[in-house]
Design an enzyme around this catalytic site. Sequence first.
Site, PDB file in Angstrom:
ATOM      1  N   GLY A 226       0.788  -1.222   0.000  1.00  0.00           N
ATOM      2  CA  GLY A 226       0.000   0.000   0.000  1.00  0.00           C
ATOM      3  C   GLY A 226       0.822   1.276   0.000  1.00  0.00           C
ATOM      4  O   GLY A 226       0.470   2.255  -0.661  1.00  0.00           O
TER       5      GLY A 226
ATOM      6  N   GLN B 149      -7.413  -0.559   3.922  1.00  0.00           N
ATOM      7  CA  GLN B 149      -8.240  -1.100   5.006  1.00  0.00           C
ATOM      8  C   GLN B 149      -9.629  -1.536   4.550  1.00  0.00           C
ATOM      9  O   GLN B 149     -10.337  -2.216   5.290  1.00  0.00           O
ATOM     10  CB  GLN B 149      -8.365  -0.083   6.143  1.00  0.00           C
ATOM     11  CG  GLN B 149      -7.135   0.026   7.028  1.00  0.00           C
ATOM     12  CD  GLN B 149      -6.868  -1.218   7.862  1.00  0.00           C
ATOM     13  OE1 GLN B 149      -7.711  -2.094   8.000  1.00  0.00           O
ATOM     14  NE2 GLN B 149      -5.674  -1.302   8.424  1.00  0.00           N
TER      15      GLN B 149
ATOM     16  N   SER C  24      -3.436  -3.744  -0.458  1.00  0.00           N
ATOM     17  CA  SER C  24      -2.309  -4.509   0.078  1.00  0.00           C
ATOM     18  C   SER C  24      -2.746  -5.924   0.423  1.00  0.00           C
ATOM     19  O   SER C  24      -3.892  -6.146   0.819  1.00  0.00           O
ATOM     20  CB  SER C  24      -1.764  -3.805   1.323  1.00  0.00           C
ATOM     21  OG  SER C  24      -0.656  -4.493   1.848  1.00  0.00           O
TER      22      SER C  24
ATOM     23  N   HIS D 298      -1.280  -8.107   2.799  1.00  0.00           N
ATOM     24  CA  HIS D 298      -1.106  -8.648   4.153  1.00  0.00           C
ATOM     25  C   HIS D 298      -2.226  -8.262   5.114  1.00  0.00           C
ATOM     26  O   HIS D 298      -2.277  -8.767   6.236  1.00  0.00           O
ATOM     27  CB  HIS D 298       0.249  -8.243   4.731  1.00  0.00           C
ATOM     28  CG  HIS D 298       0.344  -6.823   5.170  1.00  0.00           C
ATOM     29  ND1 HIS D 298       0.278  -6.444   6.491  1.00  0.00           N
ATOM     30  CD2 HIS D 298       0.502  -5.685   4.468  1.00  0.00           C
ATOM     31  CE1 HIS D 298       0.405  -5.140   6.579  1.00  0.00           C
ATOM     32  NE2 HIS D 298       0.547  -4.649   5.365  1.00  0.00           N
TER      33      HIS D 298
ATOM     34  N   THR E 119      11.655  -7.124 -10.818  1.00  0.00           N
ATOM     35  CA  THR E 119      11.011  -8.354 -11.263  1.00  0.00           C
ATOM     36  C   THR E 119       9.709  -8.571 -10.500  1.00  0.00           C
ATOM     37  O   THR E 119       9.648  -8.410  -9.281  1.00  0.00           O
ATOM     38  CB  THR E 119      11.955  -9.557 -11.039  1.00  0.00           C
ATOM     39  OG1 THR E 119      13.177  -9.318 -11.738  1.00  0.00           O
ATOM     40  CG2 THR E 119      11.321 -10.843 -11.530  1.00  0.00           C
TER      41      THR E 119
ATOM     42  N   CYS F  45       2.494   2.347  11.402  1.00  0.00           N
ATOM     43  CA  CYS F  45       3.385   3.314  10.762  1.00  0.00           C
ATOM     44  C   CYS F  45       3.599   4.555  11.627  1.00  0.00           C
ATOM     45  O   CYS F  45       4.433   5.396  11.313  1.00  0.00           O
ATOM     46  CB  CYS F  45       2.830   3.718   9.400  1.00  0.00           C
ATOM     47  SG  CYS F  45       2.742   2.338   8.247  1.00  0.00           S
TER      48      CYS F  45
END
Length: 382
Positions: free
Chosen positions: A69, A177, A197, A199, A235, A324
């Site tokens: 994200g 979220q 994202s 995870h 990659t 974060c």
Amino acid sequence: MINFDYAATTPLDYEAAEIYVKAATEYYGNSSSLHDIGGQSNALLENCRKELASLLGVDKKGLYFTSGGSEGNFLAIEALLSSPNKTGKHILIAMAEHSSVHGVVKRLEKAGYQITLLPFNSSGVIDLFQLEKRITPETVLISIQHVNSEIGTIQPIEIIAKICKDKHIHFHSDFVQSFGKIDLKNTASLVSSFSFSGHKIYGPKGIGGVFISPSISWSPFFPGGTHEKGFRPGTINVPAIAAMTVAAQKIDKQLQEDHRRFLSLRKAFIEEISPIKDSVQIFQAGEDSQLPQIIGMRISGIEGQWMMLECNRLGYAISTGSACQIGMQTPSKTMQALGLDMREAKEFIRISFGKSTTLDNVQKLAQTLVNIVKAFNTNSDR
């Protein structure tokens, strides 16, 4: 240790893990290579792109894979600004945006852009009147996070998207979220771009994506790249993309069931902490504008970090906000957006539910909080 910090990250789903290993060992080729081994990897990659685009209700031509994200927010905003709808250098963002958005706009401010920050109203939602009031003829971009990561409030993306369209303004939204927690099929195609994202939905860490409307002719931030049509260098992580896709497919099938279960758990938690309700402030919006699995709250007189450590000592993992923001001395952007002073902001804690959370877990955590508060107040009175 019982986890109540699912908003920060989630454990990797077993089926997603199996797919990761299979893809990494059997479809290991570079998806850009022209030989058959690379072709097999590319076929898997494009199948995942098609499937995720279908789950999100968007054109697969606009879907690009990233490392997550944070990178997605940065690259999406830069891409939109490379192809603005009109002339101008004014950007409007929510005060409570993720740190990755604040990071990129700080850089843009040094490059000559004017940045306006929008606070929340008392319910943790953007005031649409204030948003329109702060738009100027120079406004070229608005960025509003779909679901706040600390208090779980849901912003009116559909209405904001219409305002932006009418005023020829690009609109980016951080969907990290909301991806896998809200049905996005009727929302995702309305914005100029969004990020997501893996995870947060029981997929691997280090993988995510961005959608940019195919109608926008963006230019790459990193010149000379060939992967993902030049959107980002490096990659492509096909095994992680395959695992994220499996996780997304699984979670999409149970959206409604999960929503009902989390509503029930939220109600049970709030009922269970009623003995200390006079000391508790829960930051939330109405049910239609609230993700039920995130509970952001403060307990008057008790610092959130101390409460988090006490819960940890007793076997419960909660947080003091977005991962974060942890370690920073200033209050989280969400607390600032709500207008809390420094003392109040430091009392904030976040509890978030996941697929392994049970009613018994929730009731015991609530009882633990009640006991901690009562013991704290007793010791304070001595």
